[in-house]
Design an enzyme around this catalytic site. Structure first.
Site, PDB file in Angstrom:
ATOM      1  N   MET A  91       0.578  -1.995   0.034  1.00  0.00           N
ATOM      2  CA  MET A  91      -0.006  -0.020   0.042  1.00  0.00           C
ATOM      3  C   MET A  91       0.539   1.133   0.179  1.00  0.00           C
ATOM      4  O   MET A  91       0.309   2.553   0.606  1.00  0.00           O
ATOM      5  CB  MET A  91      -0.860   0.516   1.321  1.00  0.00           C
ATOM      6  CG  MET A  91      -1.867  -1.164   0.810  1.00  0.00           C
ATOM      7  SD  MET A  91      -3.297  -0.764   1.812  1.00  0.00           S
ATOM      8  CE  MET A  91      -2.610  -0.511   3.816  1.00  0.00           C
ATOM      9  N   LEU A 132       6.805   3.233   1.731  1.00  0.00           N
ATOM     10  CA  LEU A 132       7.274   1.986   2.038  1.00  0.00           C
ATOM     11  C   LEU A 132       8.672   2.091   2.909  1.00  0.00           C
ATOM     12  O   LEU A 132       9.124   3.307   3.410  1.00  0.00           O
ATOM     13  CB  LEU A 132       8.044   1.995   0.642  1.00  0.00           C
ATOM     14  CG  LEU A 132       7.538   1.440  -0.482  1.00  0.00           C
ATOM     15  CD1 LEU A 132       7.993   0.649  -2.041  1.00  0.00           C
ATOM     16  CD2 LEU A 132       6.153   0.280  -0.297  1.00  0.00           C
ATOM     17  N   GLY A 168      11.198  -2.786   5.285  1.00  0.00           N
ATOM     18  CA  GLY A 168       9.952  -5.034   5.290  1.00  0.00           C
ATOM     19  C   GLY A 168       9.681  -4.620   4.245  1.00  0.00           C
ATOM     20  O   GLY A 168      10.102  -5.408   3.551  1.00  0.00           O
ATOM     21  N   HIS A 169       9.059  -3.002   3.181  1.00  0.00           N
ATOM     22  CA  HIS A 169       8.790  -4.085   2.148  1.00  0.00           C
ATOM     23  C   HIS A 169       9.950  -4.328   0.749  1.00  0.00           C
ATOM     24  O   HIS A 169       9.928  -5.045   0.157  1.00  0.00           O
ATOM     25  CB  HIS A 169       8.093  -2.565   1.496  1.00  0.00           C
ATOM     26  CG  HIS A 169       6.644  -2.263   2.127  1.00  0.00           C
ATOM     27  ND1 HIS A 169       6.761  -1.087   3.447  1.00  0.00           N
ATOM     28  CD2 HIS A 169       5.571  -2.932   2.039  1.00  0.00           C
ATOM     29  CE1 HIS A 169       5.550  -0.645   3.769  1.00  0.00           C
ATOM     30  NE2 HIS A 169       4.954  -1.970   2.874  1.00  0.00           N
ATOM     31  N   MET A 189       8.718  -3.647  12.019  1.00  0.00           N
ATOM     32  CA  MET A 189       8.143  -2.200  10.160  1.00  0.00           C
ATOM     33  C   MET A 189       7.103  -2.462  10.196  1.00  0.00           C
ATOM     34  O   MET A 189       6.432  -3.461   9.858  1.00  0.00           O
ATOM     35  CB  MET A 189       9.156  -2.794  10.021  1.00  0.00           C
ATOM     36  CG  MET A 189      11.061  -1.704  10.271  1.00  0.00           C
ATOM     37  SD  MET A 189      11.548  -1.630   9.291  1.00  0.00           S
ATOM     38  CE  MET A 189      13.648  -1.644   9.430  1.00  0.00           C
ATOM     39  N   SER A 190       6.158  -0.824   9.980  1.00  0.00           N
ATOM     40  CA  SER A 190       4.906  -1.252  10.038  1.00  0.00           C
ATOM     41  C   SER A 190       5.015   0.524   9.482  1.00  0.00           C
ATOM     42  O   SER A 190       5.927   1.119  10.399  1.00  0.00           O
ATOM     43  CB  SER A 190       4.433  -1.277  10.922  1.00  0.00           C
ATOM     44  OG  SER A 190       2.966  -1.295  10.726  1.00  0.00           O
ATOM     45  N   ARG A 221       2.612   1.745   9.558  1.00  0.00           N
ATOM     46  CA  ARG A 221       1.692   2.729  11.047  1.00  0.00           C
ATOM     47  C   ARG A 221       2.994   3.103  12.143  1.00  0.00           C
ATOM     48  O   ARG A 221       2.311   3.605  13.156  1.00  0.00           O
ATOM     49  CB  ARG A 221       0.682   1.597  11.090  1.00  0.00           C
ATOM     50  CG  ARG A 221      -0.621   1.548  10.498  1.00  0.00           C
ATOM     51  CD  ARG A 221      -1.839   1.100  10.878  1.00  0.00           C
ATOM     52  NE  ARG A 221      -3.190   1.044   9.989  1.00  0.00           N
ATOM     53  CZ  ARG A 221      -3.138   0.452   8.902  1.00  0.00           C
ATOM     54  NH1 ARG A 221      -2.824  -1.131   9.227  1.00  0.00           N
ATOM     55  NH2 ARG A 221      -3.990   0.625   7.997  1.00  0.00           N
TER      56      ARG A 221
HETATM   57  O1  PAF Z   1      -0.251  -6.140   3.274  1.00  0.00           O
HETATM   58  C1  PAF Z   1      -0.435  -5.051   2.585  1.00  0.00           C
HETATM   59  O2  PAF Z   1       0.446  -3.617   3.137  1.00  0.00           O
HETATM   60  C2  PAF Z   1      -1.958  -5.200   2.686  1.00  0.00           C
HETATM   61  O3  PAF Z   1      -3.101  -5.142   2.862  1.00  0.00           O
HETATM   62  C3  PAF Z   1      -2.023  -5.333   1.302  1.00  0.00           C
HETATM   63  C4  PAF Z   1      -1.458  -7.174   0.427  1.00  0.00           C
HETATM   64  C5  PAF Z   1      -0.702  -4.640  -0.289  1.00  0.00           C
HETATM   65  C6  PAF Z   1      -3.528  -5.726   0.134  1.00  0.00           C
HETATM   66  O4  PAF Z   1      -4.027  -4.368  -0.242  1.00  0.00           O
END
Ligand code: PAF
Length: 285
Positions: free
Chosen positions: A35, A38, A41-42, A189-190, A192
């Site tokens: 989403m 970034l 973690g991403h 990591m998040s 949020r």
């Molecule tokens: O984990 C996330 O960031 C979301 O839930 C995802 C898998 C991209 C779906 O919107």
């Protein structure tokens, strides 16, 4: 090596032709749904994806249908330029960032609903969340038709929901789970985490510490209920406003365990700290 030739596509048709061009050269494709906003973690998911396929396609889409009416959809950070630069630094080939109307055109009326494993854990406090996730992930998989798709184990319930729908709907993709990426002090990591004040950020690592300490006390035959009660009290004493759940569950099927018998299991937690609702999980070894 940076990839300044990153292709940014915004429609299903453009995504499909970008993927088809790589397929025509015999390349395999990995999808990393995100989403945006970034963090490292991403990028660990992107690196995992790279180990499984020649080409990495990251998606950035803040999916409205997985947010509840009182949740942070409007305020969720949209940071496309920074996200793009991070993906370029990992040499990602394709970024797919559809608009809401591309993903959900007028008249859209279909939902993917995974039953059973969505009733517990985050499904309790967020009753519409997993239907939103399942629907958008199904769409992303069918739009890109990757060989592999990578999801983080921090959202372990989400990972299980996605594995279930892929099996049930015969979607021809391999789902890869990637280990939770943590700050030096253990905080998962998040995006949020950015909602935390300095004071809350100092308290937040307690969540992971609490899980890892609890995990060391759980051996075959352990009655986990008193240990969990004690751990919830410790979190509240440390400053967490509310613990939505702290539970031991089987990995497969997410059944609740009050006594550990040596099965593949994880401790799962969700707790509120200031404006953030933090989740984490650890495997029982
Ligand atoms: O984990 C996330 O960031 C979301 O839930 C995802 C898998 C991209 C779906 O919107």
């Amino acid at each position: 090596m940076e990839n300044k030739n990153i292709q940014v596509v915004r429609t299903v048709a453009d995504l499909r032709s970008a993927v088809a061009a790589f397929r025509a050269k015999g390349k395999t494709v990995a999808l990393v749904p995100t989403m945006g906003n970034l963090h490292d973690g991403h990028l660990s998911l992107v690196r995992e994806a790279r180990r499984h396929a020649d080409v990495v396609c990251a998606t950035i889409f803040v999916n409205p249908t997985q947010f509840g009416p009182t949740e942070d959809f409007d305020s969720y950070p949209r940071t496309f330029d920074a996200d793009r630069a991070m993906l370029e630094s990992e040499s990602v080939e394709i970024v797919y960032t559809p608009t809401v109307s591309e993903m959900y055109p007028d008249g859209f009326a279909t939902a993917v609903s995974v039953t059973g494993i969505t009733d517990c854990l985050c499904g309790q406090a967020r009753p519409t969340h997993f239907q939103g996730v399942a629907t958008v992930v199904t769409k992303l998989l069918l739009q890109a038709l990757p060989d592999v798709a990578v999801f983080g184990e921090k959202d372990f319930q989400q990972l299980q929901v996605i594995r279930r729908l892929v099996t049930d709907l015969d979607i021809p993709v391999e789902i890869v789970g990637s280990a939770t990426w943590r700050e030096a002090d253990g905080l998962a990591m998040s995006s949020r985490n950015r909602y935390l004040s300095d004071r809350e950020r100092a308290i937040a690592p307690m969540l992971h510490q609490c899980l890892t300490q609890l995990a060391t006390k759980i051996t075959p035959g352990t009655d986990v209920c008193p240990l969990i009660e004690e751990a919830i009290k410790a979190l509240v004493d440390a400053g967490f406003a509310k613990v939505d759940y702290l539970e031991l569950r089987k990995e497969c099927g997410l059944g609740l365990l009050s006594q550990y018998q040596g099965e593949e299991a994880r401790l799962f937690v969700a707790a509120h700290l200031g404006k953030a609702r933090l989740i984490d999980n650890v495997k029982i070894r």
